[in-house]
Write an enzyme that holds these catalytic residues in place. Structure first.
Site, PDB file in Angstrom:
ATOM      1  N   GLU A  64     -24.689   4.439  -0.028  1.00 46.58           N
ATOM      2  CA  GLU A  64     -23.982   5.777  -0.582  1.00 46.58           C
ATOM      3  C   GLU A  64     -24.721   7.015  -0.008  1.00 46.58           C
ATOM      4  O   GLU A  64     -24.057   7.893   0.321  1.00 46.58           O
ATOM      5  CB  GLU A  64     -24.231   5.847  -2.163  1.00 46.58           C
TER       6      GLU A  64
ATOM      7  N   GLN B 135     -18.055   4.115  -6.421  1.00 52.87           N
ATOM      8  CA  GLN B 135     -17.051   3.086  -7.216  1.00 52.87           C
ATOM      9  C   GLN B 135     -17.409   3.281  -8.675  1.00 52.87           C
ATOM     10  O   GLN B 135     -16.394   3.025  -9.440  1.00 52.87           O
ATOM     11  CB  GLN B 135     -17.685   1.751  -6.869  1.00 52.87           C
ATOM     12  N   PHE B 136     -18.296   3.727  -9.112  1.00 52.74           N
ATOM     13  CA  PHE B 136     -18.664   4.363 -10.636  1.00 52.74           C
ATOM     14  C   PHE B 136     -19.546   5.603 -10.395  1.00 52.74           C
ATOM     15  O   PHE B 136     -20.475   5.529  -9.460  1.00 52.74           O
ATOM     16  CB  PHE B 136     -19.335   3.158 -11.339  1.00 52.74           C
ATOM     17  N   ALA B 137     -19.392   6.507 -11.512  1.00 49.45           N
ATOM     18  CA  ALA B 137     -20.053   7.695 -11.182  1.00 49.45           C
ATOM     19  C   ALA B 137     -21.599   7.379 -11.323  1.00 49.45           C
ATOM     20  O   ALA B 137     -22.553   8.318 -10.776  1.00 49.45           O
ATOM     21  CB  ALA B 137     -19.714   8.765 -12.321  1.00 49.45           C
ATOM     22  N   ASP B 138     -22.127   6.389 -11.883  1.00 51.31           N
ATOM     23  CA  ASP B 138     -23.413   6.068 -12.124  1.00 51.31           C
ATOM     24  C   ASP B 138     -23.935   5.801 -10.960  1.00 51.31           C
ATOM     25  O   ASP B 138     -25.294   6.049 -10.680  1.00 51.31           O
ATOM     26  CB  ASP B 138     -23.360   4.800 -13.049  1.00 51.31           C
ATOM     27  N   PHE B 139     -23.483   5.123  -9.786  1.00 49.04           N
ATOM     28  CA  PHE B 139     -24.050   5.152  -8.481  1.00 49.04           C
ATOM     29  C   PHE B 139     -24.364   6.305  -7.525  1.00 49.04           C
ATOM     30  O   PHE B 139     -24.764   5.830  -6.456  1.00 49.04           O
ATOM     31  CB  PHE B 139     -23.062   3.823  -7.709  1.00 49.04           C
TER      32      PHE B 139
ATOM     33  N   LEU C  70     -22.672  -0.892   1.422  1.00 48.40           N
ATOM     34  CA  LEU C  70     -23.201  -0.316   0.157  1.00 48.40           C
ATOM     35  C   LEU C  70     -24.668   0.599   0.528  1.00 48.40           C
ATOM     36  O   LEU C  70     -25.651   0.402   0.400  1.00 48.40           O
ATOM     37  CB  LEU C  70     -23.920  -1.497  -0.716  1.00 48.40           C
TER      38      LEU C  70
ATOM     39  N   HIS D 235     -22.455   1.656 -16.054  1.00 44.18           N
ATOM     40  CA  HIS D 235     -20.850   1.855 -15.684  1.00 44.18           C
ATOM     41  C   HIS D 235     -20.339   2.711 -16.474  1.00 44.18           C
ATOM     42  O   HIS D 235     -19.059   2.882 -16.607  1.00 44.18           O
ATOM     43  CB  HIS D 235     -20.451   0.483 -15.576  1.00 44.18           C
TER      44      HIS D 235
END
Length: 659
Positions: free
Chosen positions: A398, A420-424, A396, A465
């Protein structure tokens, strides 16, 4: 200071000495020029030269080093031309950034050096990528990356070390522990007594050495590098040293106790080593004088050449052209008429798989993308086909992983990073907007990277998310952004993005994954980047949209049998198709811009402004926008539907037609 020459020849000892003298003499000259107001700024490394010099001379010339502000000895030890270095500091065209960046904020593949950006820490992720490429190519090479003691407080440092540890990368993390982060003493930066103590936390080796002893640095790095080439793994090396000048010259050193300055002055790396070599009969006064005269002449010659060059002539066309690496897309058509029905998600997987077949230097990285196939199963089965070296589960981390994608590019590889999600993506934001986006414009280094971004609402996933965050990046020169609305474009745009050596953000709406399907070519093909698609034709108004908005527009227009509209799917958001927008405005004279992202500061605002500026004479009504509410995205389905613009589009169309 105890010097131990071990088995090293007089020639090696003399090379190390010359290595120390070169940056010291340049520094002394720069301080004079600074007082004469002939240069604007200087970050001094006086007192720390032994680390840069010892490490650089211990590594092979084709092994990458990622230095920082105070590592002049890296550049001089790689025998970079003085006139180009001086020109770089002056901001002239002979430098390495065409006057676009300062001091050591540049890289050069010719000398296998990748400079820093001002944000401390991101260089560690880039180093991960370079070391990974070397390992994948079985080159038996080592990479070294510099950090200051203060910079180790940054998350990027921890991520970079952790990724290197998990992947057993042949990487040396150098920490120059000089006691201060600018003016903040170590006691206010960290609690560990020695950075070598940190090694156990990452599960890696760590050593602490006298950073002012050039022989100890050279011997330690030589020994470690030889070991890492045979058995790839990361090592952390703390170099105890001291900075004898200010963080930069304007800041001074008043915050340092005089007793401490006096103590470290006695440990000067050059004076002590010179004294040792004279005592050992390795050099004498004649050698010293001859060497200094030679270097002085080289400095003066380099300065004369550099100072004769004027500042760059501002050329707007060149500035814009250099934002992206050159790429003339040739649209690839399918080699056969074979077609298959694919869901949106299957089309993405298909394009990714065929691109992996097409480019054997393409590496996929992301959380859970290997055996698990990713949380949406897009890479399901990829490991068995392509192996874990090319389909890589990541920690984890990024920021480090996006940084590693640039490192892979530096070694002429391609990378796909799955958020994993654009939010991250916020965790990797700095790497995207300051490293990937600016690398080519700054020093001619392409970033052959696609960051996949599962995005959008409609699944009751709440505010972390479901965000549409394409506008965050729309403002950043150097990036390209695509956002498909259908399976055909999903595959073709992804393949096109992976062909292009420039950095892409590829937005894929999660709601479309399994709700939309179409018959598309089974073979590899690409879609033209920067070209919008006219989904439907009409005469009453134009709806300019993308992603989920395309489907909303089609559904709503079907409920209005007496109204016809052009529905223009932008597909590419950066660069967006101005010609197609102008054509539809001329045709219908009324425009509604629709997107899921919030209204304020959304991409629709820029398009609306452009239409008002360039197409005003064709309009019969104001340009209207409909978008998400200016709130975070709520969790409850009723609240989420209220947030989304779909329910408001019909009334906006009716409003537009009244003008």
């Amino acid at each position: 200071m105890n010097f131990n020459r071990k088995q090293y020849s007089n020639q090696v000892l003399q090379e190390l000495y010359e290595g120390l003298v070169r940056p010291r003499m340049i520094e002394e000259k720069m301080l004079i020029l600074l007082r004469q107001n002939k240069i604007s700024k200087w970050f001094s490394g006086i007192g720390q030269e032994a680390i840069s010099v010892g490490l650089t001379l211990a590594l092979h010339e084709d092994e990458y080093i990622l230095p920082m502000h105070r590592n002049l000895g890296v550049f001089t030890s790689r025998k970079m031309p003085f006139e180009r270095l001086f020109a770089q500091w002056q901001g002239t065209m002979m430098g390495y950034t065409k006057g676009r960046d300062r001091s050591f904020h540049f890289g050069t593949n010719e000398y296998h050096i990748v400079g820093m950006i001002s944000h401390l820490g991101p260089q560690n992720g880039v180093a991960d990528g370079i070391a990974l490429a070397s390992k994948l190519k079985k080159e038996n090479k080592v990479t070294a990356v510099f950090n200051g003691d203060g910079g180790t407080s940054e998350g990027d440092f921890h991520e970079g070390v952790n990724v290197a540890a998990v992947w057993d990368l042949p990487l040396i993390f150098i920490i120059e522990n000089n006691g201060y982060g600018l003016s903040t003493p170590s006691a206010e930066q960290f609690r560990c007594a020695s950075f070598a103590d940190k090694g156990i936390g990452y599960g890696i080796e760590a050593v602490s050495i006298d950073g002012n002893n050039v022989l100890e640095v050279y011997d330690t790095i030589t020994r470690l590098a030889e070991s890492l080439r045979k058995e790839p793994r990361p090592v952390l090396v703390e170099c105890r040293t001291f900075r004898m000048r200010g963080h930069e010259e304007a800041s001074g050193t008043k915050y340092v106790p005089q007793q401490l300055m006096d103590e470290w002055a006695r440990k000067d790396p050059l004076e002590n080593y010179e004294k040792y070599l004279v005592e050992q009969g390795v050099i004498d006064k004649a050698f010293i004088e001859s060497l200094r005269n030679k270097i002085k002449a080289e400095i003066e010659s380099g300065l004369q050449i550099a100072f004769e060059e004027p500042y760059p002539n501002a050329d707007t066309a060149l500035e814009i052209a250099d934002v992206h690496a050159p790429h003339n897309q040739v649209v690839t058509k399918p080699i056969s008429d074979k077609k298959t029905e694919k869901r949106f998600i299957d089309a993405i997987s298909d394009g990714l798989r065929q691109s992996m077949d097409r480019f054997d230097n393409l590496v996929l990285m992301g959380q859970d993308i290997a055996e698990y196939g990713g949380v949406f199963k897009i890479t399901d089965g990829f490991v068995s086909r392509f192996g874990k070296e090319r389909v890589r589960n990541t920690p984890l981390c990024e920021s480090a992983i996006v940084g590693a994608s640039l490192g892979l590019s530096i070694k002429n590889m391609k990378a796909m990073v799955e958020m994993q999600f654009a939010d991250f993506v916020t965790e990797g934001f700095n790497q995207i907007v300051n490293n990937l986006a600016k690398a080519h414009w700054r020093w001619g280094q392409h970033a052959d990277v696609v960051v996949r971004m599962p995005t959008g609402a409609g699944t009751a996933a709440g505010p972390y998310h479901s965000q549409s965050n394409e506008a965050w990046f729309f403002h950043t020169p150097g990036l390209k952004i695509v956002y498909p609305s259908n399976p055909y474009d999903a595959k073709g745009l992804l393949c096109a993005a992976l062909e292009d050596p420039n950095p892409y953000l590829y937005f894929e709406h999660k709601f479309l994954y399994r709700s939309v399907k179409d018959v598309i070519p089974a073979d590899y093909y690409t879609v033209e980047i920067g070209k919008a698609n006219l989904i439907a034709e009409g005469s009453d108004l134009s709806i300019i949209t993308y992603g989920m908005g395309v489907h909303w527009a089609q559904e709503i227009m079907a409920s209005l049998p007496d109204v016809t509209a052009d529905i223009l799917d932008l597909r590419t958001l950066l660069p967006w198709d101005k010609e197609a927008v102008e054509a539809t405005v001329k045709k219908t004279n009324r425009v509604l811009i629709l997107h899921e992202d919030i209204l304020t500061g959304g991409i629709g605002a820029e398009i609306s402004a452009w239409i008002s500026e360039h197409c005003f004479k064709y309009l019969d009504a104001p340009v209207l926008r409909e978008a998400g509410l200016d709130t975070p995205i709520p969790f409850a389905p009723t609240l989420e539907q209220n947030f989304l613009p779909k329910g408001r589009v019909k009334s906006r169309i009716e409003e537009l037609l009244k003008f």
